[in-house]
Design a protein around this motif. Structure first.
Motif, short mmCIF file in Angstrom:
data_model
loop_
_atom_site.label_atom_id
_atom_site.label_comp_id
_atom_site.label_asym_id
_atom_site.label_seq_id
_atom_site.Cartn_x
_atom_site.Cartn_y
_atom_site.Cartn_z
N ASP A 225 -49.87 -32.54 20.86
CA ASP A 225 -49.71 -31.09 21.08
C ASP A 225 -50.98 -30.51 21.70
OD1 ASP A 225 -47.24 -31.31 19.95
OD2 ASP A 225 -47.72 -30.24 18.08
N ALA A 226 -52.12 -30.85 21.11
CA ALA A 226 -53.40 -30.35 21.66
C ALA A 226 -53.59 -30.86 23.09
CB ALA A 226 -54.56 -30.80 20.77
N GLY A 227 -53.23 -32.12 23.31
CA GLY A 227 -53.37 -32.70 24.65
C GLY A 227 -52.53 -31.94 25.66
N ARG A 228 -51.31 -31.55 25.25
CA ARG A 228 -50.46 -30.79 26.18
C ARG A 228 -51.06 -29.43 26.50
NH1 ARG A 228 -46.21 -32.51 23.25
NH2 ARG A 228 -45.91 -30.45 22.35
N ALA A 229 -51.70 -28.82 25.50
CA ALA A 229 -52.36 -27.52 25.75
C ALA A 229 -53.49 -27.70 26.76
CB ALA A 229 -52.89 -26.95 24.43
N VAL A 230 -54.27 -28.78 26.62
CA VAL A 230 -55.35 -29.04 27.57
C VAL A 230 -54.78 -29.24 28.97
CG1 VAL A 230 -57.15 -30.69 28.26
CG2 VAL A 230 -56.91 -30.04 25.85
N GLU A 231 -53.69 -30.02 29.05
CA GLU A 231 -53.07 -30.26 30.36
C GLU A 231 -52.60 -28.95 31.00
OE1 GLU A 231 -50.03 -33.28 30.00
OE2 GLU A 231 -51.54 -34.76 29.38
N ARG A 232 -52.01 -28.08 30.18
CA ARG A 232 -51.53 -26.78 30.68
C ARG A 232 -52.71 -25.96 31.23
NH1 ARG A 232 -47.31 -25.88 32.73
NH2 ARG A 232 -48.65 -24.95 34.26
N MET A 233 -53.77 -25.88 30.45
CA MET A 233 -54.94 -25.09 30.89
C MET A 233 -55.55 -25.67 32.15
SD MET A 233 -56.96 -24.08 27.39
CE MET A 233 -56.27 -25.04 26.07
N SER A 234 -55.57 -27.00 32.20
CA SER A 234 -56.14 -27.66 33.37
C SER A 234 -55.26 -27.45 34.59
CB SER A 234 -56.30 -29.15 33.05
OG SER A 234 -56.74 -29.84 34.18
N ALA A 235 -53.94 -27.58 34.40
CA ALA A 235 -53.02 -27.39 35.52
C ALA A 235 -53.10 -25.95 36.03
CB ALA A 235 -51.60 -27.73 35.09
N ASP A 236 -53.28 -25.01 35.12
CA ASP A 236 -53.38 -23.60 35.52
C ASP A 236 -54.79 -23.26 36.02
OD1 ASP A 236 -50.79 -23.37 34.77
OD2 ASP A 236 -51.17 -22.25 32.92
N ALA A 237 -55.69 -24.25 35.95
CA ALA A 237 -57.07 -24.06 36.44
C ALA A 237 -57.68 -22.80 35.85
CB ALA A 237 -57.10 -24.02 37.96
N LEU A 238 -57.52 -22.64 34.54
CA LEU A 238 -58.08 -21.45 33.90
C LEU A 238 -59.60 -21.47 33.99
CD1 LEU A 238 -55.81 -21.15 30.72
CD2 LEU A 238 -55.50 -20.19 33.02
N ASP A 239 -60.17 -20.29 34.17
CA ASP A 239 -61.61 -20.17 34.33
C ASP A 239 -62.28 -20.17 32.95
OD1 ASP A 239 -64.20 -19.68 35.05
OD2 ASP A 239 -63.83 -17.72 35.93
#
Lengths: 450, 450
Positions: A225-239
């Motif tokens: 679950d945490a890994g998916r959150a990281v992937e989402r943030m990374s894919a969205d290129a959050l600052d």
């Protein structure tokens, strides 16, 4: 010329003193007692030390604060340790051009504080920031929690003054923002871990000070679950300016150490230092909740953010309390973080060891920490096997054997597995070009000389 | 093995064809006609070309699109030109990890367009972006207008595949965000201008696509006024994605060329690609008005911004219409920009030449462009003197002889003035370590072999 010709004030041979310079913070790495500790006070004295060591047939290990985690500052037999502790001046801070010139023995935390006073920012923040030196940071190309937004030490190095193995003084780089005159010797030396020269001055790029960060802490019922959150943030290129992951083992250790009441399969710590982080904080929250976070806390209060980060800062101290430890430093593509941490869990089960994992999820740079009992040969053997299995796994996942700690003596054998034979040959050719006698930090990075 | 053993499809010796590969876009730099043009189709063929050239006793000049401005692709006597034009594949774009793998012959503009289609951004944008190649950009560490915010080509290179002078294939770097395993051979090769190896594949870091930029154009009654505005913006560390300066001579040339109605002592073009650029635009406007701008125009309309930037894009084409030209590429500390441009004006007066100055004010990287008449030996001599005086001035101001175009053959003598003898020796030792026979691009960067 021999060591006896050096000013007596810079030579220490007292066995009690010298013994304290035999090794850095790495475990299970060979070390000897150096013949002497040399503490030169300026570049000329550094050059004199190198010439004296050469005349005496000794090799030279350069040492900052000795906080390294790869045995890069361990003394091999027949060596002297060259300490940068007296080269500790901030030479200049040019506020307008945002450039600092510092000697290698300056503590990184001290430089950060000094530039903060004039409204500037030196981002690199390795875990050892308060106690490690700029010279050591440059020699290992140190990273830290800032890297997800601000990059690593090397990204801030504009130029160097370096004393070569034969005592000649080399100046590399420039003080302008751009410049392509000649080969990039500066970055050849950054991360070369004292094997190509002794850094005596560093010219650093600075940044304007960012706003105080806002913080999000999220806990998860499972690591994926945490890994998916990281992937989402990374894919969205959050600052985001910080994106750290703690696994269940690490959280349990922190809880036992601090009584913080942590109980989760994984925790993410995220910060943003944008002028207005509202949109980013909301997106972080959505990413965590979308991945099934159990709990998400958001704060723009600086002090509260600092307290929430405290769990991360306690990760290694907490794990250290469980026994002897062997800290790994692998970096994998971001999409492979979950596979890495799950692989570490399998290794821990297979070897019957406790292995905590924490690190810089935003970069894929994780620190699996193997807990063992150094008094028990079987436990030590298991720890070594686990360490090797994790490092091999990182390579299999398309990663690297070291994200930010360096190769040192701990991973010299692993470098030969990560690089192909041509790359190793070119490494040796470059080493021979700058240090033909193999005088500087022999055995580190490239292993024993062939 | 000789050139005759290579597949006939990749060898051209037709004098008419070969003559077209004798030089790049630099003026007043020696060139010869190469013995052949080799256009390998894969890495194995590149290696075969290098082995064949070696067997034939020929040296090798690697050439991308031939748009270089320092004579780095000029053919010396006894050389073959190795063209990367058939190595033109985008091998992979990994959207999730934001990494692209490309062959060197890919046009930079084509790569930018391809990654834009998947919502990503490859920032480097040298003036030649539409017609120059990634390989050439990496070999020169090319810059562009993006650098004030996004850095230079080298900042995006994660790893390389390179064929060495003896035909061996070297792989450097990694695909992870961080990594410190071994020496940074990647950045030793970036900017080495074809003197250390032939780049056959590049692994590039990409960024998320930024919002469309907002634009500010300001005109000034004096150059120091514009300089003060740049200093203000720089001191305030405004988050601008473009900050370009045009001097009066350049503006007059553009006006004569386009009839845009430009008439000012200096013009600044500024962009910000922040999600909400309001505060930055206001600060830019304040900086310009505070420095006494005659006129300040602000627009968030993309098309209007593009039109306003058109003056900058016409700078070199407009100056080219005035005669033969010799383009310089010096970089100075930001605070020295006004001193540099004023010094150039003095040189122009002293030599009776037209010299337009435009460039990347945000980085201190300017392009004084000397106009002369190549048919007139006196004019050419004056142009050379002016070029040298400007380059010397940049060094005197604490700058570098090349900000982004490279050393090539045009400035090999200047490199020896910028570097000290120890640095030059280390350059030669590194060159000898990777190319002991001096097979690759001899005479470029380091000058004639000693």
């Amino acid at each position: 010329m021999s060591l006896d010709d050096l000013p007596t004030a810079i030579v220490q041979t007292d066995p009690d003193v010298v013994a304290g310079f035999a090794h850095d913070e790495a475990r299970l790495v060979q070390r000897s007692t150096p013949a002497a500790v040399l503490s030169p006070r300026d570049t000329d004295e550094v050059a004199a030390c190198l010439r004296a060591a050469r005349a005496a047939g000794l090799t030279v290990v350069t040492r900052g604060a000795g906080t390294g985690l790869a045995g890069g500052a361990n003394a091999p037999a027949g060596s002297v340790v060259l300490s940068t502790r007296r080269l500790d001046r901030i030479v200049a801070i040019d506020v307008e051009e945002r450039v600092a010139v510092v000697q290698p023995g300056v503590l990184t935390g001290d430089l950060r504080a000094a530039v903060e006073e004039v409204g500037l920012f030196y981002p690199p923040d390795p875990g050892s920031v308060a106690i490690s030196t700029i010279g050591g940071n440059v020699a290992t190309d140190a990273g830290g929690m800032c890297c997800v937004k601000y990059g690593v030490t090397g990204d801030y190095v504009l130029g160097l003054e370096v004393v070569l193995a034969d005592g000649r003084v080399l100046r590399t780089g420039r003080r302008t923002v751009k410049g392509v005159a000649g080969y990039d010797l500066t970055h050849l030396l950054v991360g070369s871990e004292g094997t190509l020269g002794v850094i005596t001055e560093v010219t650093l790029r600075l940044r304007p000070a960012p706003p105080a960060p806002a913080t999000v802490v999220a806990t998860f019922a499972s690591l994926p679950d945490a890994g998916r959150a990281v992937e989402r943030m990374s894919a969205d290129a959050l600052d985001v300016s910080l994106l750290e992951l703690l696994d269940a083992t690490t959280l349990r250790a922190i809880d036992a150490h601090t009584g913080m009441g942590l109980d989760a399969a994984a925790m993410l710590l995220v910060q943003s230092d944008q002028p207005d982080p509202t949109a980013t904080l909301a997106a972080v929250q959505r990413a965590c909740e979308g991945a099934g976070a159990v709990d998400v806390a958001v704060t723009t209060d600086v002090e509260e953010g600092r307290q929430l980060l405290e769990a991360r800062r306690q990760a290694l101290p907490a794990l250290e309390r469980l026994g002897d430890w062997l800290l790994d430093d692998v970096c994998v593509p971001r999409r492979a973080i979950v596979a890495l941490v799950q692989g570490v869990e399998q290794v821990a089960r297979a070897e019957g060891l406790t292995i905590g994992v924490f690190g810089h999820a935003g970069d894929g740079n994780m620190h699996p920490t193997v807990i063992f009992d150094q008094q028990d040969p079987e436990s030590e053997a298991a720890a070594r096997r686990a360490f090797d299995a994790i490092t091999a796994l990182a390579l299999d996942l398309g990663g690297t054997v070291t994200g930010e700690h360096g190769v040192g003596r701990l991973k010299a054998g692993w470098l030969a597995r990560e690089l192909d034979p041509v790359a190793l040959d070119v490494h040796r050719a470059v080493k021979a070009a700058l240090d033909p006698e193999g005088r500087l930090n022999p055995g580190s990075v490239l292993g024993a000389r062939r």
